[in-house]
Design an enzyme around this catalytic site. Structure first.
Site, PDB file in Angstrom:
ATOM      1  N   PHE A 100       0.804  -1.215   0.000  1.00  0.00           N
ATOM      2  CA  PHE A 100       0.000   0.000   0.000  1.00  0.00           C
ATOM      3  C   PHE A 100       0.843   1.274   0.000  1.00  0.00           C
ATOM      4  O   PHE A 100       0.380   2.327   0.423  1.00  0.00           O
ATOM      5  CB  PHE A 100      -0.924   0.018   1.227  1.00  0.00           C
ATOM      6  N   VAL A 103       8.055   3.650  -1.891  1.00  0.00           N
ATOM      7  CA  VAL A 103       9.117   4.352  -1.165  1.00  0.00           C
ATOM      8  C   VAL A 103      10.128   4.870  -2.189  1.00  0.00           C
ATOM      9  O   VAL A 103      10.566   4.117  -3.068  1.00  0.00           O
ATOM     10  CB  VAL A 103       9.788   3.422  -0.131  1.00  0.00           C
ATOM     11  N   LYS A 121       8.151   7.598   2.186  1.00  0.00           N
ATOM     12  CA  LYS A 121       7.142   6.551   2.010  1.00  0.00           C
ATOM     13  C   LYS A 121       5.838   7.240   1.635  1.00  0.00           C
ATOM     14  O   LYS A 121       5.255   7.971   2.438  1.00  0.00           O
ATOM     15  CB  LYS A 121       7.011   5.763   3.318  1.00  0.00           C
ATOM     16  N   ASP A 219       4.599  -7.009  12.368  1.00  0.00           N
ATOM     17  CA  ASP A 219       4.868  -7.408  10.971  1.00  0.00           C
ATOM     18  C   ASP A 219       6.372  -7.551  10.729  1.00  0.00           C
ATOM     19  O   ASP A 219       6.895  -7.072   9.720  1.00  0.00           O
ATOM     20  CB  ASP A 219       4.240  -6.409   9.991  1.00  0.00           C
TER      21      ASP A 219
HETATM   22  N1  LIG Z   1      13.798   4.226   5.146  1.00  0.00           N
HETATM   23  C1  LIG Z   1      13.951   3.487   4.059  1.00  0.00           C
HETATM   24  N2  LIG Z   1      15.088   3.514   3.342  1.00  0.00           N
HETATM   25  C2  LIG Z   1      15.238   2.743   2.239  1.00  0.00           C
HETATM   26  N3  LIG Z   1      14.310   1.890   1.768  1.00  0.00           N
HETATM   27  C3  LIG Z   1      13.144   1.801   2.428  1.00  0.00           C
HETATM   28  C4  LIG Z   1      12.893   2.596   3.601  1.00  0.00           C
HETATM   29  N4  LIG Z   1      11.654   2.287   4.054  1.00  0.00           N
HETATM   30  C5  LIG Z   1      11.172   1.352   3.219  1.00  0.00           C
HETATM   31  N5  LIG Z   1      12.046   1.053   2.229  1.00  0.00           N
HETATM   32  C6  LIG Z   1      11.871   0.066   1.151  1.00  0.00           C
HETATM   33  O1  LIG Z   1      10.507   0.033   0.756  1.00  0.00           O
HETATM   34  C7  LIG Z   1       9.942  -1.263   1.026  1.00  0.00           C
HETATM   35  C8  LIG Z   1       8.507  -1.085   1.472  1.00  0.00           C
HETATM   36  O2  LIG Z   1       8.474  -0.301   2.663  1.00  0.00           O
HETATM   37  P1  LIG Z   1       7.399  -0.570   3.810  1.00  0.00           P
HETATM   38  O3  LIG Z   1       7.497  -2.003   4.218  1.00  0.00           O
HETATM   39  O4  LIG Z   1       7.546   0.455   4.863  1.00  0.00           O
HETATM   40  O5  LIG Z   1       6.049  -0.350   2.957  1.00  0.00           O
HETATM   41  P2  LIG Z   1       4.603  -0.993   3.173  1.00  0.00           P
HETATM   42  O6  LIG Z   1       3.687  -0.447   2.135  1.00  0.00           O
HETATM   43  O7  LIG Z   1       4.200  -0.798   4.593  1.00  0.00           O
HETATM   44  O8  LIG Z   1       4.897  -2.516   2.920  1.00  0.00           O
HETATM   45  P3  LIG Z   1       3.926  -3.777   3.103  1.00  0.00           P
HETATM   46  O9  LIG Z   1       2.585  -3.264   3.533  1.00  0.00           O
HETATM   47  O10 LIG Z   1       3.932  -4.436   1.761  1.00  0.00           O
HETATM   48  O11 LIG Z   1       4.613  -4.620   4.161  1.00  0.00           O
HETATM   49  C9  LIG Z   1      10.872  -1.908   2.061  1.00  0.00           C
HETATM   50  O12 LIG Z   1      10.861  -3.323   2.002  1.00  0.00           O
HETATM   51  C10 LIG Z   1      12.226  -1.342   1.648  1.00  0.00           C
HETATM   52  O13 LIG Z   1      12.760  -2.103   0.577  1.00  0.00           O
END
Ligand SMILES: Nc1ncnc2c1ncn2[C@@H]1O[C@H](COP(=O)(O)OP(=O)(O)OP(=O)(O)O)[C@@H](O)[C@H]1O
Length: 405
Positions: A100, A103, A121, A219
């Site tokens: 969802f 990044v 993000k 998670d």
């Molecule tokens: N601070 C950061 N620096 C570099 N890369 C990042 C950072 N935060 C997130 N990412 C990259 O982006 C990806 C997705 O980030 P995140 O897990 O926070 O998103 P999400 O939408 O909550 O994911 P999901 O719901 O699919 O678990 C991470 O697996 C990582 O590869």
């Protein structure tokens, strides 16, 4: 500074010995992982599959382009390199994609002499996601403000803003996630034990910080653990599912399935020990390159838990809100998972003999046998089915695998 420099390690320990590559040369684990991971994303309880997501993305982007002519910030976010968000952050590269969110890496145009690199993000434009994004902001604020010296291995929160109806979280920029590290440097057969040990210690420090702040991550998985450029320092990220400790809304879909503790699946009250279970799964995966519990359903997960650790204590089963979905009235396991049924796993299988973690972990030439047996002992104590008897974070931090004593 703090966590950044506390574990200066030679790059070599994060590699994989050539002997291990030869021994496991068939890359069998890689195949398993690809299938299993896709399955894990496409959870039976409503996660979008990547394919569905891409389809939606393409359709919605096209639709929005038609509608707004030049608009590109659709429900699922697309971005342009060089675009400046909030008059403050210039996008320099893509970084990752969650279910969802997107990044991106960006340059802080107002950083002056400070480090200008940040990660942003961008949460998808949907009411529920906005709400969970706001919750993530408050968790990140709490964790960052309780760790002024940046020693607790949780990603730093910088700020948040709205951009074209998308909530954007500005975070410190890290390099890659542990899933990518295993794939790139563990060549699908795992990392050296010295590296696993360093990562273990840092993960336990992060768990301790969560406990001190009364937050459950909910998670933890390799995708949500990020490392710096030299891969000697990790941080937990993605606090989008985090909960205040003590809330205890019973749901069987908390935590990504492979990393989901048995108390969640059975519908028991849960606390910090659920994150400890997930960390155990990650540590096993780091060392072996394989997923420990690749269950296709919650029912399949329980079977895998019992194969490893034996039958559940009856006392625990009697308290579970979802026990009747997986056990009959005499508390014998009832296999409903398609794969178990296909494999003719007995419907009644309370006599299952536990294998334990030890035999699943091979020793490789060059690894210190004492350190390896301590690692096995640590995992055995983490994978205790009863959450009240599972290793606590203070016990983990003083375990001989971590202290070396
Ligand atoms: N601070 C950061 N620096 C570099 N890369 C990042 C950072 N935060 C997130 N990412 C990259 O982006 C990806 C997705 O980030 P995140 O897990 O926070 O998103 P999400 O939408 O909550 O994911 P999901 O719901 O699919 O678990 C991470 O697996 C990582 O590869």
């Amino acid at each position: 500074m703090g966590a950044r420099s506390s574990d200066i390690l030679c790059d070599d320990i994060f590699g994989v010995s050539p002997i291990r590559v030869q021994k496991s040369g068939n890359l069998e684990g890689m195949h398993v992982r690809k299938n299993s991971l896709r399955d894990n994303w496409d959870d039976e309880h409503g996660y979008y599959s990547k394919l569905y997501q891409s389809f939606l993305f393409i359709s919605l982007s096209t639709f929005q382009l038609l509608l707004y002519n030049s608009s590109f910030f659709a429900f699922y976010t697309e971005y342009h390199l060089g675009e400046v968000l909030d008059g403050h952050y210039r996008i320099t590269a893509g970084s990752g994609k969650g279910v969802f969110s997107t990044v991106v890496q960006a340059k802080d145009l107002k950083a002056g002499e400070n480090d200008p690199e940040v990660a942003i993000k961008i949460i998808c434009n949907e009411k529920e996601r906005y709400k969970s994004g706001k919750r993530e902001v408050s968790v990140l604020e709490k964790l960052s403000s309780a760790d002024r010296e940046d020693k607790r291995h949780c990603v730093r929160f910088i700020s948040s803003f709205m951009y074209r109806d998308h909530l954007c979280l500005v975070l410190e920029s890290l390099h890659m996630n542990l899933r990518e590290v295993i794939k790139k440097f563990g060549r699908d057969i795992g990392l050296k034990l010295t590296a696993v040990r360093t990562y273990s210690k840092q993960l336990f420090i992060a768990l301790k910080h969560l406990k001190d702040c009364s937050i459950l991550h909910c998670d933890i998985k390799p995708d949500n653990i990020l490392v710096n450029g030299s891969r000697n320092m990790l941080k937990l990220c993605d606090f989008g599912s985090a909960l205040p400790a003590g809330i205890n809304d019973i749901t069987p879909i908390l935590v990504s399935r492979f990393y989901r503790a048995p108390e969640i699946i059975l519908g028991l009250p849960y606390d910090h020990s659920l994150d400890m279970w997930s960390v155990g799964c990650c540590l096993y995966e780091l060392y072996t390159g394989k997923i420990l519990f690749p269950g296709g359903t919650n029912n399949g997960m329980l079977w895998l838990h019992m194969e490893l650790k034996g039958p559940f204590p009856k006392k625990m089963l009697r308290k579970g809100a979802f026990t009747t979905q997986h056990f009959d009235q005499d508390l014998n396991f009832h296999a409903t998972d398609e794969n178990l049924v296909k494999k003719a796993v007995n419907k009644v299988c309370m006599n299952v003999k536990p294998s334990g973690v030890g035999p699943k972990i091979s020793s490789f030439p060059g690894e210190d046998p004492k350190m390896l047996s301590r690692f096995k002992d640590l995992l055995e104590k983490i994978f205790v089915l009863d959450p009240q008897k599972r290793l606590t974070v203070s016990q983990a931090l003083s375990h001989p695998f971590i202290t070396g004593k």
